[in-house]
Design an enzyme around this catalytic site. Structure first.
Site, PDB file in Angstrom:
ATOM      1  N   HIS A 139       0.811  -1.228   0.000  1.00  0.00           N
ATOM      2  CA  HIS A 139       0.000   0.000   0.000  1.00  0.00           C
ATOM      3  C   HIS A 139       0.842   1.275   0.000  1.00  0.00           C
ATOM      4  O   HIS A 139       0.357   2.334   0.378  1.00  0.00           O
ATOM      5  CB  HIS A 139      -0.948   0.002   1.222  1.00  0.00           C
ATOM      6  CG  HIS A 139      -1.999  -1.065   1.155  1.00  0.00           C
ATOM      7  ND1 HIS A 139      -2.756  -1.450   2.236  1.00  0.00           N
ATOM      8  CD2 HIS A 139      -2.419  -1.834   0.117  1.00  0.00           C
ATOM      9  CE1 HIS A 139      -3.601  -2.422   1.869  1.00  0.00           C
ATOM     10  NE2 HIS A 139      -3.405  -2.674   0.594  1.00  0.00           N
ATOM     11  N   GLY A 207      -1.512  -9.154  12.792  1.00  0.00           N
ATOM     12  CA  GLY A 207      -2.056  -7.813  13.027  1.00  0.00           C
ATOM     13  C   GLY A 207      -2.842  -7.249  11.866  1.00  0.00           C
ATOM     14  O   GLY A 207      -2.814  -6.044  11.634  1.00  0.00           O
ATOM     15  N   SER A 209      -6.844  -7.398   9.910  1.00  0.00           N
ATOM     16  CA  SER A 209      -8.228  -7.843  10.041  1.00  0.00           C
ATOM     17  C   SER A 209      -8.635  -8.788   8.906  1.00  0.00           C
ATOM     18  O   SER A 209      -9.731  -9.338   8.924  1.00  0.00           O
ATOM     19  CB  SER A 209      -9.163  -6.637  10.059  1.00  0.00           C
ATOM     20  OG  SER A 209      -8.951  -5.849   8.913  1.00  0.00           O
TER      21      SER A 209
HETATM   22  P1  OAD Z   1      -7.257  -3.105  10.609  1.00  0.00           P
HETATM   23  O1  OAD Z   1      -7.421  -1.927  11.492  1.00  0.00           O
HETATM   24  O2  OAD Z   1      -8.361  -3.462   9.684  1.00  0.00           O
HETATM   25  O3  OAD Z   1      -6.955  -4.386  11.499  1.00  0.00           O
HETATM   26  C1  OAD Z   1      -5.989  -4.352  12.527  1.00  0.00           C
HETATM   27  C2  OAD Z   1      -5.936  -5.718  13.160  1.00  0.00           C
HETATM   28  O4  OAD Z   1      -4.865  -5.723  14.106  1.00  0.00           O
HETATM   29  C3  OAD Z   1      -7.207  -6.118  13.920  1.00  0.00           C
HETATM   30  O5  OAD Z   1      -7.610  -7.416  13.517  1.00  0.00           O
HETATM   31  C4  OAD Z   1      -6.767  -6.089  15.395  1.00  0.00           C
HETATM   32  O6  OAD Z   1      -7.427  -7.078  16.174  1.00  0.00           O
HETATM   33  C5  OAD Z   1      -5.286  -6.399  15.267  1.00  0.00           C
HETATM   34  N1  OAD Z   1      -4.442  -5.901  16.368  1.00  0.00           N
HETATM   35  C6  OAD Z   1      -4.626  -4.785  17.125  1.00  0.00           C
HETATM   36  N2  OAD Z   1      -3.607  -4.648  17.976  1.00  0.00           N
HETATM   37  C7  OAD Z   1      -2.756  -5.682  17.764  1.00  0.00           C
HETATM   38  C8  OAD Z   1      -1.505  -6.097  18.319  1.00  0.00           C
HETATM   39  N3  OAD Z   1      -0.909  -5.396  19.286  1.00  0.00           N
HETATM   40  N4  OAD Z   1      -0.911  -7.215  17.829  1.00  0.00           N
HETATM   41  C9  OAD Z   1      -1.517  -7.933  16.835  1.00  0.00           C
HETATM   42  N5  OAD Z   1      -2.685  -7.594  16.271  1.00  0.00           N
HETATM   43  C10 OAD Z   1      -3.294  -6.489  16.724  1.00  0.00           C
HETATM   44  O7  OAD Z   1      -5.869  -2.878   9.825  1.00  0.00           O
HETATM   45  P2  OAD Z   1      -5.330  -3.624   8.525  1.00  0.00           P
HETATM   46  O8  OAD Z   1      -5.768  -5.045   8.493  1.00  0.00           O
HETATM   47  O9  OAD Z   1      -3.879  -3.323   8.453  1.00  0.00           O
HETATM   48  O10 OAD Z   1      -5.470   0.355   3.599  1.00  0.00           O
HETATM   49  O11 OAD Z   1      -6.085  -2.815   7.399  1.00  0.00           O
HETATM   50  C11 OAD Z   1      -5.863  -3.140   6.061  1.00  0.00           C
HETATM   51  C12 OAD Z   1      -5.914  -1.897   5.219  1.00  0.00           C
HETATM   52  O12 OAD Z   1      -7.138  -1.200   5.466  1.00  0.00           O
HETATM   53  C13 OAD Z   1      -4.844  -0.869   5.539  1.00  0.00           C
HETATM   54  O13 OAD Z   1      -3.614  -1.127   4.902  1.00  0.00           O
HETATM   55  C14 OAD Z   1      -5.469   0.401   5.032  1.00  0.00           C
HETATM   56  C15 OAD Z   1      -6.852   0.214   5.615  1.00  0.00           C
HETATM   57  O14 OAD Z   1      -7.869   0.953   5.043  1.00  0.00           O
HETATM   58  C16 OAD Z   1      -5.371   1.478   2.893  1.00  0.00           C
HETATM   59  O15 OAD Z   1      -5.257   2.584   3.409  1.00  0.00           O
HETATM   60  C17 OAD Z   1      -5.391   1.257   1.421  1.00  0.00           C
END
Ligand code: OAD
Length: 262
Positions: A139, A207, A209
């Protein structure tokens, strides 16, 4: 497949290694035998560095801001100053953050593995600052900017009276070098990510979703190609039920313990 653990033996191993989090012995064995390990990270890995995730209730960026007003080409065309300022705020936040124990553990895993690919959805550059050498950025990266008109990355820029600043080459507006909703991912990055997911013996999803495609498809691609798939996340996701191991802890507590067990 469920957790394959012999509890008394596991307890003894953990005590000997000084490890608090229960690491399945089947995973330790698979990692020791793996020819290639692929890791996909999301914003959760940077949460313990103080960088907000996107979808966590209360603290996630998308619980406070609307993606369609900040992270699309249309949003930038409508209100370039708002979008530039929001990313400038996030850039500053990331600049003040430090890599955490999870980022550092992945540097060590890369050093020890015979083959290793680190794929990230994060734009914060914390993997590189921790010392990871070859990071597949799906990204983009918030520390870079590019021309909105021509797409060319501009290595340095000056903050001027005008916000956003202008491209020194063509005079177009500058924007962050990140992928917005509705935009294509960099082709070389997504090709490398799919190839590494297909070729690995062990795949970690850490980490994230598992909601945003195409990145969310990578662990399923690895499953189809018979890899052991491991999720590290305190909460469940659409991957949890399919993962061979779902380790319900934070990345900063689980990964260092995993390294100690290897
Ligand atoms: P999300 O905010 O969707 O998900 C974050 C995940 O991290 C969740 O499942 C939490 O439970 C988990 N989490 C939180 N704290 C944690 C920790 N200390 N250790 C492990 N896990 C933890 O974020 P992403 O999956 O990264 O895209 O989101 C994907 C994309 O959506 C991003 O790259 C961004 C966003 O919109 C763009 O901007 C194009």
């Amino acid at each position: 497949m469920g957790l394959k653990m012999n509890p008394p033996e596991e307890h003894l191993n953990r005590q000997m290694a000084g490890v608090a989090f229960p690491i399945p012995s089947g995973l330790v064995q698979a990692l020791r035998n793996a020819r290639h390990v692929t890791v996909l990270t999301g914003s959760g890995i940077s949460a313990e560095s103080g960088v907000p995730t996107f979808r966590d209730a209360q603290t996630g960026l998308w619980s406070k801001f609307k993606p369609e007003e900040l992270a699309t080409r249309g949003a930038f065309q409508r209100n370039p100053k708002l979008v530039w300022d929001w990313y400038a705020w996030r850039r500053e936040l990331v600049a003040q953050a430090q890599p955490n124990a999870a980022h550092l553990a992945l540097v060590e895993l890369e050093r020890r593995a015979s083959g290793f690919t680190l794929i990230t959805q994060n734009v914060d550059g914390l993997h590189q600052r921790a010392g990871s050498r070859d990071v597949v950025e799906l990204h983009g990266n918030i520390t870079r900017v590019k021309c909105f008109e021509e797409g060319l990355v501009v290595p340095t820029w000056k903050e001027t009276d005008e916000t956003p600043p202008r491209c020194p080459r063509c005079g177009g507006r500058l924007r962050p070098d990140v992928v917005w909703f509705g935009e294509m991912l960099p082709a070389d990055a997504i090709d490398r990510a799919f190839a590494a997911s297909q070729a690995c013996n062990v795949f970690f999803s850490i980490g994230t979703s598992t909601l945003v495609h195409p990145a969310a498809a990578l662990p399923f691609e690895a499953l189809q190609h018979t890899a052991m798939v491991v999720e590290i996340n305190p909460c469940s996701t659409p991957l949890t039920a399919r993962a061979h191991y779902a380790l319900r802890g934070t990345a900063g507590e689980v990964l260092p313990d995993l390294l100690r067990m290897l």
